[in-house]
Design a protein around this motif. Structure first.
Motif, PDB file in Angstrom:
ATOM      1  N   GLN A 129       3.333  70.922  75.513  1.00 16.84           N
ATOM      2  CA  GLN A 129       4.720  71.251  75.982  1.00 16.84           C
ATOM      3  C   GLN A 129       5.370  69.705  75.902  1.00 16.84           C
ATOM      4  O   GLN A 129       4.877  68.476  76.053  1.00 16.84           O
ATOM      5  CB  GLN A 129       4.773  71.500  77.354  1.00 16.84           C
ATOM      6  CG  GLN A 129       4.456  72.822  77.725  1.00 16.84           C
ATOM      7  CD  GLN A 129       4.615  72.971  79.301  1.00 16.84           C
ATOM      8  OE1 GLN A 129       3.876  72.458  80.094  1.00 16.84           O
ATOM      9  NE2 GLN A 129       5.293  73.889  79.722  1.00 16.84           N
ATOM     10  N   SER A 130       6.830  69.763  75.585  1.00 19.05           N
ATOM     11  CA  SER A 130       7.712  68.555  75.541  1.00 19.05           C
ATOM     12  C   SER A 130       9.038  68.828  76.276  1.00 19.05           C
ATOM     13  O   SER A 130       9.484  70.132  75.901  1.00 19.05           O
ATOM     14  CB  SER A 130       7.699  67.901  74.536  1.00 19.05           C
ATOM     15  OG  SER A 130       8.301  68.777  73.471  1.00 19.05           O
ATOM     16  N   LEU A 131       9.568  67.913  76.897  1.00 19.40           N
ATOM     17  CA  LEU A 131      10.851  68.329  77.747  1.00 19.40           C
ATOM     18  C   LEU A 131      11.831  68.142  76.298  1.00 19.40           C
ATOM     19  O   LEU A 131      12.025  67.236  75.411  1.00 19.40           O
ATOM     20  CB  LEU A 131      11.304  67.064  78.539  1.00 19.40           C
ATOM     21  CG  LEU A 131      10.451  67.004  79.670  1.00 19.40           C
ATOM     22  CD1 LEU A 131      10.844  65.962  80.594  1.00 19.40           C
ATOM     23  CD2 LEU A 131      10.470  68.373  80.517  1.00 19.40           C
ATOM     24  N   PRO A 132      12.974  69.203  76.437  1.00 17.73           N
ATOM     25  CA  PRO A 132      13.767  68.979  75.497  1.00 17.73           C
ATOM     26  C   PRO A 132      14.730  67.791  75.454  1.00 17.73           C
ATOM     27  O   PRO A 132      14.945  67.448  76.525  1.00 17.73           O
ATOM     28  CB  PRO A 132      14.706  70.395  75.550  1.00 17.73           C
ATOM     29  CG  PRO A 132      14.325  71.026  76.700  1.00 17.73           C
ATOM     30  CD  PRO A 132      13.046  70.225  77.150  1.00 17.73           C
ATOM     31  N   ALA A 134       0.378  71.727  92.907  1.00 18.41           N
ATOM     32  CA  ALA A 134      -0.160  70.900  91.611  1.00 18.41           C
ATOM     33  C   ALA A 134      -0.542  72.022  90.697  1.00 18.41           C
ATOM     34  O   ALA A 134      -0.911  71.884  89.751  1.00 18.41           O
ATOM     35  CB  ALA A 134      -1.056  70.026  91.923  1.00 18.41           C
ATOM     36  N   ASN A 135      -0.580  73.241  91.279  1.00 23.03           N
ATOM     37  CA  ASN A 135      -1.474  74.378  90.442  1.00 23.03           C
ATOM     38  C   ASN A 135      -0.556  74.884  89.693  1.00 23.03           C
ATOM     39  O   ASN A 135      -0.665  75.643  88.446  1.00 23.03           O
ATOM     40  CB  ASN A 135      -2.033  75.234  91.150  1.00 23.03           C
ATOM     41  CG  ASN A 135      -3.349  74.948  91.535  1.00 23.03           C
ATOM     42  OD1 ASN A 135      -4.008  74.218  90.923  1.00 23.03           O
ATOM     43  ND2 ASN A 135      -4.063  75.563  92.716  1.00 23.03           N
ATOM     44  N   GLY A 136       0.837  74.861  89.869  1.00 19.32           N
ATOM     45  CA  GLY A 136       1.850  75.662  89.266  1.00 19.32           C
ATOM     46  C   GLY A 136       2.311  74.632  87.996  1.00 19.32           C
ATOM     47  O   GLY A 136       2.379  73.435  88.117  1.00 19.32           O
ATOM     48  N   LYS A 137       2.491  75.430  86.674  1.00 18.14           N
ATOM     49  CA  LYS A 137       2.975  74.351  85.709  1.00 18.14           C
ATOM     50  C   LYS A 137       4.445  74.269  85.864  1.00 18.14           C
ATOM     51  O   LYS A 137       5.273  75.148  86.136  1.00 18.14           O
ATOM     52  CB  LYS A 137       2.625  75.170  84.381  1.00 18.14           C
ATOM     53  CG  LYS A 137       0.931  75.116  84.072  1.00 18.14           C
ATOM     54  CD  LYS A 137       0.798  75.400  82.762  1.00 18.14           C
ATOM     55  CE  LYS A 137      -0.513  75.167  82.435  1.00 18.14           C
ATOM     56  NZ  LYS A 137      -1.321  76.148  81.391  1.00 18.14           N
ATOM     57  N   ARG A 138       4.897  73.244  85.315  1.00 16.13           N
ATOM     58  CA  ARG A 138       6.351  72.841  85.182  1.00 16.13           C
ATOM     59  C   ARG A 138       6.952  73.586  84.137  1.00 16.13           C
ATOM     60  O   ARG A 138       6.276  73.672  83.081  1.00 16.13           O
ATOM     61  CB  ARG A 138       6.487  71.423  85.106  1.00 16.13           C
ATOM     62  CG  ARG A 138       7.663  70.978  85.335  1.00 16.13           C
ATOM     63  CD  ARG A 138       7.977  69.368  85.376  1.00 16.13           C
ATOM     64  NE  ARG A 138       7.280  68.921  86.503  1.00 16.13           N
ATOM     65  CZ  ARG A 138       7.149  67.572  86.949  1.00 16.13           C
ATOM     66  NH1 ARG A 138       7.627  66.845  85.873  1.00 16.13           N
ATOM     67  NH2 ARG A 138       6.696  67.156  88.027  1.00 16.13           N
ATOM     68  N   LYS A 139       8.134  74.270  84.214  1.00 17.45           N
ATOM     69  CA  LYS A 139       8.818  75.064  83.212  1.00 17.45           C
ATOM     70  C   LYS A 139       9.443  73.945  82.145  1.00 17.45           C
ATOM     71  O   LYS A 139      10.132  72.842  82.799  1.00 17.45           O
ATOM     72  CB  LYS A 139       9.798  75.912  83.829  1.00 17.45           C
ATOM     73  CG  LYS A 139       8.996  77.053  84.374  1.00 17.45           C
ATOM     74  CD  LYS A 139       9.899  78.140  84.763  1.00 17.45           C
ATOM     75  CE  LYS A 139       9.179  79.191  85.541  1.00 17.45           C
ATOM     76  NZ  LYS A 139      10.030  79.670  86.730  1.00 17.45           N
ATOM     77  N   VAL A 140       9.567  74.310  80.804  1.00 14.08           N
ATOM     78  CA  VAL A 140      10.255  73.351  80.039  1.00 14.08           C
ATOM     79  C   VAL A 140      11.827  73.983  80.148  1.00 14.08           C
ATOM     80  O   VAL A 140      11.886  75.091  79.685  1.00 14.08           O
ATOM     81  CB  VAL A 140       9.674  73.372  78.714  1.00 14.08           C
ATOM     82  CG1 VAL A 140      10.538  72.747  77.891  1.00 14.08           C
ATOM     83  CG2 VAL A 140       8.440  72.735  78.679  1.00 14.08           C
TER      84      VAL A 140
END
Ligand code: SF4
Ligand code: SF4
Length: 194
Positions: A55-58, A26-32
């Protein structure tokens, strides 16, 4: 008794290891990543979300989101309104008394759009209106986040005519039709007198 204790300790250990694993993940940020990436849908996996709206998903290029109309390119043919399965496009048209101009693809414009509304609250995003449009002026955009406070705010108005202008154009058309009818009547009367 010993078996039960062993099972209890084993279950406890499994639970704890699962919790600890999630804690670190949960500490890792999700990449876009771009929608074209093979891993695009893998973004649904994991325990944390992206930091929206920073951040937003393309979105995929062919995605169907909010509609937009380039009214200068509309020839007011009504095809989009006719094909719409949920009747959420409302067009009020007024025939022009002369050629108005041309669209960017060279189509002549002969009809005014006194009203061109799309109720996006009713729209089912089927995209049929964009397929039938002869000048491709009604399009699906990549805009999906248009939160509003009132339902009526989801009715988008695309006509650039004021009520006064519409009234004026209608009066011109009525006058032209009356003149034509009078000329026809005169011609008919002249013909029957002979
Ligand atoms: S996308 Fe479908 S439902 Fe929406 S306005 Fe166009 S035809 Fe109607
Ligand atoms: S189909 Fe296209 S050109 Fe015809 S009324 Fe609709 S938006 Fe305008």
């Amino acid at each position: 008794m010993a078996d039960r204790a062993q099972t209890g300790i084993s279950s406890l250990w499994k639970g704890m290891s699962l919790t600890i694993r999630h804690l670190f993940t949960a500490n890792g940020k999700r990449k876009v990543i771009p929608a074209s990436s093979d891993n695009y849908f893998k973004q649904l996996e994991g325990t944390n979300t992206i930091q929206y709206p920073k951040q937003s998903l393309p979105v995929p290029e062919v995605g169907r989101y909010q509609l937009d109309v380039e009214i200068d390119d509309c020839i007011v043919c009504d095809l989009c309104a006719k094909i719409c399965p949920v009747d959420c496009i409302t067009i009020d048209s007024i025939k022009a008394t002369e050629l108005i101009g041309y669209t960017s693809d060279g189509s002549p414009k002969r009809i005014h759009a006194a009203k061109f509304d799309i109720d996006m609250a009713k729209c089912m995003y089927c995209g049929l209106c964009t397929i039938v449009c002869p000048t491709e002026c009604i399009v699906m955009t990549n805009q999906y986040d248009r939160s509003v406070f009132g339902l009526s705010d989801l009715t988008y108005e695309f006509s650039d005519m004021t009520a006064e202008e519409a009234k004026e154009k209608q009066a011109l058309l009525d006058q032209q039709l009356a003149e034509r009818a009078a000329a026809k009547q005169k011609k008919d009367e002249g013909g029957s007198a002979v």
